[in-house]
Write a protein that holds these residues in place. Structure first.
Motif, mmCIF file in Angstrom:
data_model
loop_
_atom_site.group_PDB
_atom_site.id
_atom_site.type_symbol
_atom_site.label_atom_id
_atom_site.label_comp_id
_atom_site.label_asym_id
_atom_site.label_seq_id
_atom_site.Cartn_x
_atom_site.Cartn_y
_atom_site.Cartn_z
ATOM 1 N N LEU A 51 0.270 -1.119 10.489
ATOM 2 C CA LEU A 51 -0.109 -2.321 9.739
ATOM 3 C C LEU A 51 1.108 -3.045 9.180
ATOM 4 O O LEU A 51 1.164 -4.287 9.188
ATOM 5 C CB LEU A 51 -1.064 -1.949 8.605
ATOM 6 C CG LEU A 51 -2.456 -1.461 9.020
ATOM 7 C CD1 LEU A 51 -3.249 -1.029 7.795
ATOM 8 C CD2 LEU A 51 -3.206 -2.541 9.777
ATOM 9 N N ASP A 52 2.086 -2.295 8.715
ATOM 10 C CA ASP A 52 3.313 -2.900 8.222
ATOM 11 C C ASP A 52 4.067 -3.599 9.362
ATOM 12 O O ASP A 52 4.555 -4.727 9.199
ATOM 13 C CB ASP A 52 4.193 -1.833 7.580
ATOM 14 C CG ASP A 52 5.457 -2.400 6.953
ATOM 15 O OD1 ASP A 52 5.451 -2.616 5.738
ATOM 16 O OD2 ASP A 52 6.445 -2.633 7.677
ATOM 17 N N GLY A 53 4.134 -2.934 10.517
ATOM 18 C CA GLY A 53 4.812 -3.527 11.655
ATOM 19 C C GLY A 53 4.147 -4.802 12.143
ATOM 20 O O GLY A 53 4.809 -5.710 12.657
ATOM 21 N N LEU A 80 0.811 -1.213 0.000
ATOM 22 C CA LEU A 80 0.000 0.000 0.000
ATOM 23 C C LEU A 80 0.848 1.268 0.000
ATOM 24 O O LEU A 80 1.963 1.300 0.514
ATOM 25 C CB LEU A 80 -0.939 0.000 1.202
ATOM 26 C CG LEU A 80 -1.868 -1.222 1.317
ATOM 27 C CD1 LEU A 80 -2.805 -1.070 2.496
ATOM 28 C CD2 LEU A 80 -2.659 -1.429 0.023
ATOM 29 N N VAL A 81 0.250 2.317 -0.570
ATOM 30 C CA VAL A 81 0.893 3.620 -0.708
ATOM 31 C C VAL A 81 0.033 4.663 -0.013
ATOM 32 O O VAL A 81 -1.184 4.737 -0.257
ATOM 33 C CB VAL A 81 1.057 3.989 -2.201
ATOM 34 C CG1 VAL A 81 1.663 5.378 -2.351
ATOM 35 C CG2 VAL A 81 1.905 2.943 -2.920
ATOM 36 N N ALA A 82 0.623 5.467 0.847
ATOM 37 C CA ALA A 82 -0.112 6.544 1.512
ATOM 38 C C ALA A 82 -0.363 7.681 0.532
ATOM 39 O O ALA A 82 0.549 8.106 -0.178
ATOM 40 C CB ALA A 82 0.657 7.059 2.719
ATOM 41 N N THR A 83 -1.604 8.166 0.505
ATOM 42 C CA THR A 83 -1.944 9.294 -0.366
ATOM 43 C C THR A 83 -2.286 10.544 0.441
ATOM 44 O O THR A 83 -2.589 11.582 -0.143
ATOM 45 C CB THR A 83 -3.127 8.927 -1.275
ATOM 46 O OG1 THR A 83 -4.249 8.547 -0.479
ATOM 47 C CG2 THR A 83 -2.749 7.772 -2.203
ATOM 48 N N THR A 122 11.076 -1.189 -6.823
ATOM 49 C CA THR A 122 11.943 -1.976 -5.938
ATOM 50 C C THR A 122 11.145 -2.533 -4.772
ATOM 51 O O THR A 122 11.285 -3.708 -4.399
ATOM 52 C CB THR A 122 13.109 -1.121 -5.410
ATOM 53 O OG1 THR A 122 13.923 -0.686 -6.507
ATOM 54 C CG2 THR A 122 13.970 -1.912 -4.430
ATOM 55 N N GLY A 123 10.276 -1.694 -4.191
ATOM 56 C CA GLY A 123 9.435 -2.158 -3.080
ATOM 57 C C GLY A 123 8.456 -3.227 -3.509
ATOM 58 O O GLY A 123 8.233 -4.216 -2.780
ATOM 59 N N VAL A 124 7.849 -3.062 -4.677
ATOM 60 C CA VAL A 124 6.900 -4.061 -5.173
ATOM 61 C C VAL A 124 7.618 -5.371 -5.473
ATOM 62 O O VAL A 124 7.101 -6.459 -5.186
ATOM 63 C CB VAL A 124 6.161 -3.539 -6.412
ATOM 64 C CG1 VAL A 124 5.330 -4.648 -7.045
ATOM 65 C CG2 VAL A 124 5.269 -2.363 -6.050
ATOM 66 N N PHE A 141 3.974 -1.565 3.592
ATOM 67 C CA PHE A 141 3.884 -0.125 3.361
ATOM 68 C C PHE A 141 5.033 0.270 2.449
ATOM 69 O O PHE A 141 6.206 0.179 2.821
ATOM 70 C CB PHE A 141 3.958 0.618 4.692
ATOM 71 C CG PHE A 141 3.938 2.123 4.576
ATOM 72 C CD1 PHE A 141 3.235 2.763 3.572
ATOM 73 C CD2 PHE A 141 4.616 2.903 5.504
ATOM 74 C CE1 PHE A 141 3.212 4.145 3.469
ATOM 75 C CE2 PHE A 141 4.592 4.290 5.421
ATOM 76 C CZ PHE A 141 3.898 4.905 4.396
ATOM 77 N N LEU A 142 4.703 0.715 1.239
ATOM 78 C CA LEU A 142 5.714 1.055 0.250
ATOM 79 C C LEU A 142 6.256 2.466 0.392
ATOM 80 O O LEU A 142 7.359 2.761 -0.070
ATOM 81 C CB LEU A 142 5.136 0.888 -1.160
ATOM 82 C CG LEU A 142 4.710 -0.530 -1.557
ATOM 83 C CD1 LEU A 142 4.056 -0.502 -2.937
ATOM 84 C CD2 LEU A 142 5.887 -1.479 -1.546
ATOM 85 N N GLY A 143 5.491 3.361 1.010
ATOM 86 C CA GLY A 143 5.880 4.757 1.115
ATOM 87 C C GLY A 143 4.723 5.669 0.748
ATOM 88 O O GLY A 143 3.582 5.219 0.608
#
Length: 343
Positions: free
Chosen positions: A278-280, A264-267, A300-302, A286-288
């Protein structure tokens, strides 16, 4: 039941969508539902045209105070309602207290835990939420319905609980960034980055976006891009995919219910702390944030997300264990039968 919520190009339709799921379930149990909205946005009018719910438009000036909104809401309500439901980041205990004389009970839907409420029931479907998050923010008698068991999803998601496959090749990637202006801005860009970087995947994208850019992508990548501005049954659509990439919000719980491991990406700024939690918890990756990610960092994250098969299986298992799609039913039965405690 009367529901105060909004949908717009700037905030999207997430609040309205989860309220509509609750409204539909209450109506199915014999209740009557009115919606209070500031504007008759097409997302709202098109959805309600197919239903018996009533829409009352407030036409409050943009930036109005909670007190002004409460006055307009009070004028719109002709009689007392059994339940007044509010799902709106711009409203707080000032609004709720002002409307007490028009409602026997007040239910608040929140997922920020950043302001005070005057309510009888508070629903927060956030992962790991507990009463400590609302200490000092709600009156002591209020009943707290917290955690993903109370995620407000359309009833069809229960039927597709744990339905998505997890094929080793991770071929079909569901992409969804919401229904507001955010999707218009970001959907085509992230679809392009995925299609260019991962030649062996098919992108299944949903949402309004830059039509010219998305049509050009479809021509360039042929059958590898399946893009639809909207789908009638999001649960069924998600269940045809293997993993997901997109924005958070209610879609986080939808993906989890169906069984889609998600990157997921924060907008928006308020999504960042939620996604870090959630990532923790290994609930998603969480990609950024959109304001930090470029094509290289995103892909790279994907790639790391797609290559970690053990993590994908773990995310999927955590999601289907946490969200079963029956949250709306639990809440609606609590409201219509006045039961204390829910299973």
């Amino acid at each position: 039941m009367t529901i105060r919520t909004d949908a717009s190009d700037s905030i999207g339709a997430g609040h309205f969508t989860r309220c509509l799921a609750l409204a539909d379930r209450v109506a199915a149990l014999g209740g009557r539902v009115n919606f209070l909205a500031n504007q008759a946005h097409p997302v709202i009018t098109e959805a309600l045209a197919e239903r018996a719910h009533t829409l009352l438009v407030l036409n409050v000036p943009e930036g109005a105070s909670p007190e002004d909104d409460a006055q307009a809401s009070a004028r719109a309500l002709e009689s007392e309602c059994d339940w007044l439901v509010v799902d709106h980041y711009g409203l707080d205990d000032r609004w709720e207290t002002s409307l007490r004389e028009r409602a026997r009970n007040v239910l608040v839907i929140d997922d920020l835990a950043d302001r005070s409420h005057d309510c009888d029931i508070l629903v927060d479907p956030g992962y790991g939420r507990d009463s400590a998050n609302y200490a000092g923010l709600v009156p002591p008698p209020a009943e707290l319905l917290l955690g993903t068991r109370f995620a407000l999803l359309k009833h069809t998601f229960a039927a597709y609980h744990d339905a998505a496959p997890l094929r080793p090749e991770r071929r079909r990637v569901h992409v969804f960034f919401g229904s507001g202006a955010t999707a218009m801005r970001w959907l085509a860009r992230y679809c392009e980055w995925l299609l260019d970087a991962f030649p062996n995947i098919q992108v299944c994208a949903v949402g309004r976006g830059d039509r010219k850019a998305l049509q050009a992508l479809r021509q360039r990548h042929a059958a590898r891009l399946d893009w639809q501005e909207q789908v009638d049954d999001m649960a069924a659509h998600m269940a045809t995919c293997d993993v997901a990439v997109g924005g958070p919000g209610s879609a986080t719980w939808e993906r989890a219910c169906v069984g889609l491991a998600s990157a997921l990406v924060a907008t928006s700024e308020n999504q960042v702390p939620v996604l870090r939690v959630l990532d923790g918890a290994r609930f998603c990756r969480f990609l950024g944030s959109v304001w930090d990610l470029d094509a290289a960092h995103f892909t790279t994250g994907v790639a790391a997300f797609l290559d970690d098969r053990d993590a994908l299986a773990d995310m999927r298992a955590r999601g289907v264990a946490a969200v079963d799609g029956r949250g709306v039913d639990r809440i609606a039965r609590r409201l219509t039968r006045q039961e204390h405690g829910v299973d």
